[in-house]
Structure formats: C-alpha cells, structure tokens
Design a protein around this motif. Sequence first.
Motif, PDB file in Angstrom:
ATOM      1  N   MET A  50       0.791  -1.226   0.000  1.00  0.00           N
ATOM      2  CA  MET A  50       0.000   0.000   0.000  1.00  0.00           C
ATOM      3  C   MET A  50       0.822   1.275   0.000  1.00  0.00           C
ATOM      4  N   VAL A  51       2.129   1.182   0.236  1.00  0.00           N
ATOM      5  CA  VAL A  51       2.945   2.391   0.301  1.00  0.00           C
ATOM      6  C   VAL A  51       2.774   3.263  -0.945  1.00  0.00           C
ATOM      7  N   PRO A  52       2.917   2.714  -2.178  1.00  0.00           N
ATOM      8  CA  PRO A  52       2.736   3.573  -3.353  1.00  0.00           C
ATOM      9  C   PRO A  52       1.328   4.132  -3.500  1.00  0.00           C
ATOM     10  N   PHE A  53       0.339   3.431  -2.952  1.00  0.00           N
ATOM     11  CA  PHE A  53      -1.038   3.904  -3.088  1.00  0.00           C
ATOM     12  C   PHE A  53      -1.355   5.021  -2.085  1.00  0.00           C
ATOM     13  N   PHE A  54      -0.652   5.034  -0.949  1.00  0.00           N
ATOM     14  CA  PHE A  54      -0.729   6.211  -0.076  1.00  0.00           C
ATOM     15  C   PHE A  54      -0.106   7.403  -0.792  1.00  0.00           C
ATOM     16  N   ALA A  55       1.024   7.166  -1.475  1.00  0.00           N
ATOM     17  CA  ALA A  55       1.648   8.244  -2.246  1.00  0.00           C
ATOM     18  C   ALA A  55       0.724   8.709  -3.361  1.00  0.00           C
ATOM     19  N   LEU A  56       0.026   7.774  -3.990  1.00  0.00           N
ATOM     20  CA  LEU A  56      -0.929   8.131  -5.045  1.00  0.00           C
ATOM     21  C   LEU A  56      -1.962   9.126  -4.519  1.00  0.00           C
ATOM     22  N   ARG A  57      -2.468   8.879  -3.318  1.00  0.00           N
ATOM     23  CA  ARG A  57      -3.483   9.775  -2.768  1.00  0.00           C
ATOM     24  C   ARG A  57      -2.919  11.160  -2.455  1.00  0.00           C
ATOM     25  N   HIS A  58      -1.658  11.212  -2.022  1.00  0.00           N
ATOM     26  CA  HIS A  58      -1.029  12.525  -1.795  1.00  0.00           C
ATOM     27  C   HIS A  58      -0.893  13.285  -3.107  1.00  0.00           C
ATOM     28  N   LEU A  59      -0.442  12.605  -4.145  1.00  0.00           N
ATOM     29  CA  LEU A  59      -0.286  13.255  -5.448  1.00  0.00           C
ATOM     30  C   LEU A  59      -1.644  13.662  -6.020  1.00  0.00           C
ATOM     31  N   ARG A  60      -2.621  12.817  -5.831  1.00  0.00           N
ATOM     32  CA  ARG A  60      -3.973  13.142  -6.310  1.00  0.00           C
ATOM     33  C   ARG A  60      -4.506  14.375  -5.592  1.00  0.00           C
ATOM     34  N   LYS A  61      -4.294  14.439  -4.288  1.00  0.00           N
ATOM     35  CA  LYS A  61      -4.751  15.596  -3.505  1.00  0.00           C
ATOM     36  C   LYS A  61      -4.085  16.879  -4.002  1.00  0.00           C
ATOM     37  N   ALA A  62      -2.861  16.744  -4.525  1.00  0.00           N
ATOM     38  CA  ALA A  62      -2.120  17.899  -5.040  1.00  0.00           C
ATOM     39  C   ALA A  62      -2.547  18.265  -6.457  1.00  0.00           C
ATOM     40  N   GLY A  63      -3.523  17.530  -6.999  1.00  0.00           N
ATOM     41  CA  GLY A  63      -4.070  17.889  -8.301  1.00  0.00           C
ATOM     42  C   GLY A  63      -3.648  17.015  -9.459  1.00  0.00           C
ATOM     43  N   HIS A  64      -2.867  15.972  -9.197  1.00  0.00           N
ATOM     44  CA  HIS A  64      -2.398  15.111 -10.269  1.00  0.00           C
ATOM     45  C   HIS A  64      -3.338  13.909 -10.451  1.00  0.00           C
ATOM     46  N   ILE A  65      -3.166  13.183 -11.530  1.00  0.00           N
ATOM     47  CA  ILE A  65      -4.097  12.115 -11.920  1.00  0.00           C
ATOM     48  C   ILE A  65      -3.403  10.768 -11.788  1.00  0.00           C
ATOM     49  N   PHE A 109     -10.048   2.101  -1.114  1.00  0.00           N
ATOM     50  CA  PHE A 109      -9.031   2.975  -0.526  1.00  0.00           C
ATOM     51  C   PHE A 109      -8.836   4.260  -1.326  1.00  0.00           C
ATOM     52  N   ILE A 110      -8.853   4.141  -2.651  1.00  0.00           N
ATOM     53  CA  ILE A 110      -8.565   5.290  -3.514  1.00  0.00           C
ATOM     54  C   ILE A 110      -9.826   6.012  -3.953  1.00  0.00           C
ATOM     55  N   GLY A 111     -10.823   5.222  -4.392  1.00  0.00           N
ATOM     56  CA  GLY A 111     -12.040   5.795  -4.948  1.00  0.00           C
ATOM     57  C   GLY A 111     -11.834   6.143  -6.411  1.00  0.00           C
ATOM     58  N   PHE A 112     -11.992   5.157  -7.284  1.00  0.00           N
ATOM     59  CA  PHE A 112     -11.791   5.380  -8.720  1.00  0.00           C
ATOM     60  C   PHE A 112     -12.983   6.155  -9.287  1.00  0.00           C
ATOM     61  N   ASP A 113     -12.739   7.420  -9.619  1.00  0.00           N
ATOM     62  CA  ASP A 113     -13.833   8.248 -10.134  1.00  0.00           C
ATOM     63  C   ASP A 113     -13.785   8.396 -11.655  1.00  0.00           C
ATOM     64  N   GLY A 114     -12.792   7.786 -12.290  1.00  0.00           N
ATOM     65  CA  GLY A 114     -12.688   7.864 -13.746  1.00  0.00           C
ATOM     66  C   GLY A 114     -12.169   9.189 -14.256  1.00  0.00           C
ATOM     67  N   LYS A 115     -11.822  10.095 -13.357  1.00  0.00           N
ATOM     68  CA  LYS A 115     -11.321  11.417 -13.753  1.00  0.00           C
ATOM     69  C   LYS A 115      -9.959  11.712 -13.111  1.00  0.00           C
ATOM     70  N   THR A 116      -9.914  11.620 -11.779  1.00  0.00           N
ATOM     71  CA  THR A 116      -8.654  11.898 -11.087  1.00  0.00           C
ATOM     72  C   THR A 116      -7.952  10.619 -10.644  1.00  0.00           C
ATOM     73  N   ALA A 117      -8.648   9.508 -10.712  1.00  0.00           N
ATOM     74  CA  ALA A 117      -8.053   8.214 -10.357  1.00  0.00           C
ATOM     75  C   ALA A 117      -8.864   7.103 -11.006  1.00  0.00           C
ATOM     76  N   TYR A 118      -8.174   6.163 -11.594  1.00  0.00           N
ATOM     77  CA  TYR A 118      -8.866   5.014 -12.175  1.00  0.00           C
ATOM     78  C   TYR A 118      -7.896   3.848 -12.283  1.00  0.00           C
ATOM     79  N   SER A 119      -8.426   2.688 -12.665  1.00  0.00           N
ATOM     80  CA  SER A 119      -7.597   1.486 -12.745  1.00  0.00           C
ATOM     81  C   SER A 119      -7.488   1.013 -14.183  1.00  0.00           C
ATOM     82  N   PHE A 278      -2.848  10.354   6.896  1.00  0.00           N
ATOM     83  CA  PHE A 278      -2.890  11.629   6.182  1.00  0.00           C
ATOM     84  C   PHE A 278      -2.949  12.807   7.145  1.00  0.00           C
ATOM     85  N   LEU A 279      -2.563  12.563   8.385  1.00  0.00           N
ATOM     86  CA  LEU A 279      -2.476  13.666   9.345  1.00  0.00           C
ATOM     87  C   LEU A 279      -1.353  14.612   8.926  1.00  0.00           C
ATOM     88  N   GLU A 280      -1.509  15.893   9.232  1.00  0.00           N
ATOM     89  CA  GLU A 280      -0.485  16.866   8.903  1.00  0.00           C
ATOM     90  C   GLU A 280       0.771  16.614   9.743  1.00  0.00           C
TER      91      GLU A 280
END
Length: 414
Positions: A50-65, A109-119, A278-280
Amino acid sequence: MNKALEILKERGFYAQCTDEQGLSDLMDKGPVTFYVGCDPTGPSLHIGHMVPFFALRHLRKAGHIGIALIGGGTARIGDPSGKTEMRKMITYEQIDQNVETIKAQLDKFIGFDGKTAYSENNKDWLADLNYIDFLRDIGSCFSVNKMLSYEAYKQRLERGLSFIEFNYQLLQSYDFLRLHEKHNVQLQIGGDDQWGNITAGVDLIRRKLGGTEELNAQHNVFGLTFPLITRSDGKKMGKTEKGAIFLNEEMTSVYDFFQYWRNVADPDVEKFFKLFTFLEIDEIKQICAGNINEAKERLAYEVTKEIHGKEKADSALAGAKAAFSGEGDKTQMPTVEVAKAELDAGLGVLALFVKAGLCASNGDARRLIQGNGASLNGESLSDPTLKVTAANLDKDGEMVLRAGKKKFCRVVFK
C-alpha cells in the motif's frame, strides 16, 4: 521544488528520481498523469503493497491524476525483483479472480472516479501479444548487458533466473509505453526495487517515440521510487510471526490489523504516521511528542480507519480497550464460541487455550502457563491441569483469556 514532491520527501516517499528538477518543473505546469502497478499474484494486497497507493493519494490531492495498474498480464510471469526464487505459477482463472478482488480493495481505498483516479489491467494489451512481433518491436530496444547490470537480476543470477522472468522488464516497460500513448502518463512511481524496471520504461519511451528535440520534449517521462519500508529492527515492515498483514479481513482480522500498528516499536511510530496516515506533519510531531502508548493507539486507529473504515476502526479500538484496560466493549475483541456442554463436563485449560487460537497445541499452552504467561479473566494461571467450569465465568457468563502481553480472546459458551 514542486510542493507535491516536497510532501513526498517530507513524509518518506522518496528514494530516487530519474530527473528531479525536470519532474518538478513539469508538475508546476499543471496536472501530471502517473501510474503505479501491482501484480495480483495473491488473493489480497498486504500493507506493504500500500505504500505507493498512499503516495498516489497525496499526489492526487495535489491535483495530479493517478492510475492503479493491476497486472493481470504480468502476473502470468511474476516479477523477479526482490525475490529469492521464482514465484509459484497460478492459473489464469485465479489471476483474473485476484484482479477483481484487488481492484475492489483499491477502489475502497482510492475511490476510482474515472477522472482523477482510475484502474487499468495490463492483461488488456499483454494477453494477446504476438511474441515474434513483440521481440522485433520492443525486444530490439533492450541491451542484455544493461539488464544484467540491474541489482534485481544480479541477485537472482546467483540463485537462478528463469528466462520467463527475464522477460518481465520488457513487459513492464511496455506497460509504461502503452499508458503513455493511451493516457499521456508521464510518471511511474513504485518501490525502490522497481528502479531498474522503471528506468527501462523511461528509456523505451525515448527510443520509440523520441528522436528529435521536439519529440524528446513531447515524450519526456520520469520515474520516482520510494525506499523499501523496514522496521527499526531491520525486518520487513508488515510481517509478523503469522505472516503478512493483509487487507482481506478473512486473512487478517480487523482486530489483528489494529494490534499490529498498536504494537510497533517506539522508533517506528513517527515514520509510520507519515507514511500510513494523512495527518499533517505538525500534528504527527505533536502526537509523537506525548505519551508513546497513546501515540501508538492513535496510529493504529488512523491506519485502520484508512484501510477498513471508521466504523471498524471504532470497533477495533473498543475491543483493544476492553482487552487491555477493561474499559471498552469486549464484544469487539476476538471471540470464539465453545459448546456449553464442554464447560459443564469440565474443560481442560490447555484445550481451552487451543480452542481460543491462542496456542497451537496443548504443549504450547502448558509451556505458556508454566512460564506465567497466561491469565483467565485477569487472574494469572499456574496449574496446567486445571479444569475450567462455570465457576470461572465472569459476570457476563464469559471468559477472557490472555496469552503473553498482547494476545487476548473472549470465549462465549453456547
């Protein structure tokens, strides 16, 4: 440096990058589409995956896909990276089933919305490849000498590397090429054991699609890896005596998942907070500056909440409090049912600990009791010949067994 990259570095998601400044500049210009892959070689992801998928969520939160690539095709071979021997082959049907299970775990865990994250599933483009055409088109871009220089292959050559595994790097590189062409993926992220495979994909894209200054700029892609996460004792993170800590609740109960984090070593607490919550950062430092046991409990709650949801995290916390302090809801503790008839007949305490799953055999239970490591309803046990009867029940008509300092079980008689 780009803010998203700063966050990854600050939280421990950074080992190597093919071109840090170039990637930072690209991220500053707007959303970057990136991917991380995992192979469905088992029926569940474990926490190390899951380590890379936690990173995925950080990058997604920063606006990346972000794209989660599930390797329904590459799992048919198996990645030799970080492995001491060839993976056991499983059927295509089992791989397909694993794909669906893992996709559901990641979606939760991620929530694939087909726009900002998908499989994606690389079976879609690998399963029907023509091998001769693939060798002519892709294999011609690879140097065997360079491939053998990568650490993943060096280690395996000493023990034996099959030709089927030797092809893996070509397939993962091809994944990067296909995703770049299909979705304009410009970044692949993963564990540091994937460095050779990731850089090979970067090189393949440049060879196939570059050539001129304009094309090189258009098809400029990057690789970023994370450190392989270990505990402070040097052992692989996410492993216990029983094996890996899985996301599947039937393989690792939510309570055991919670307890894994509750029992991490003191020096690992802040590091795991940064990686698996995801705590600060300021809040993490404040928590870790206080009582270490309270910090561990908070860590366990936060990670369990992220993986299993708030309701199950609440239940696990209540069960842990009941087990260790008697204050919580003991119905949330690990529980087994035993026939009341066995209790009425006089149940041997050794057999009871085995039935509760706290000991593997009567011999283990005997050694536990003789070593003063067992208790029943908070009272230490010293007699391995004890027959447990209704007189040993608590006020609720139940029993709480303890083995060692950290293993508990509630026994209900019906």
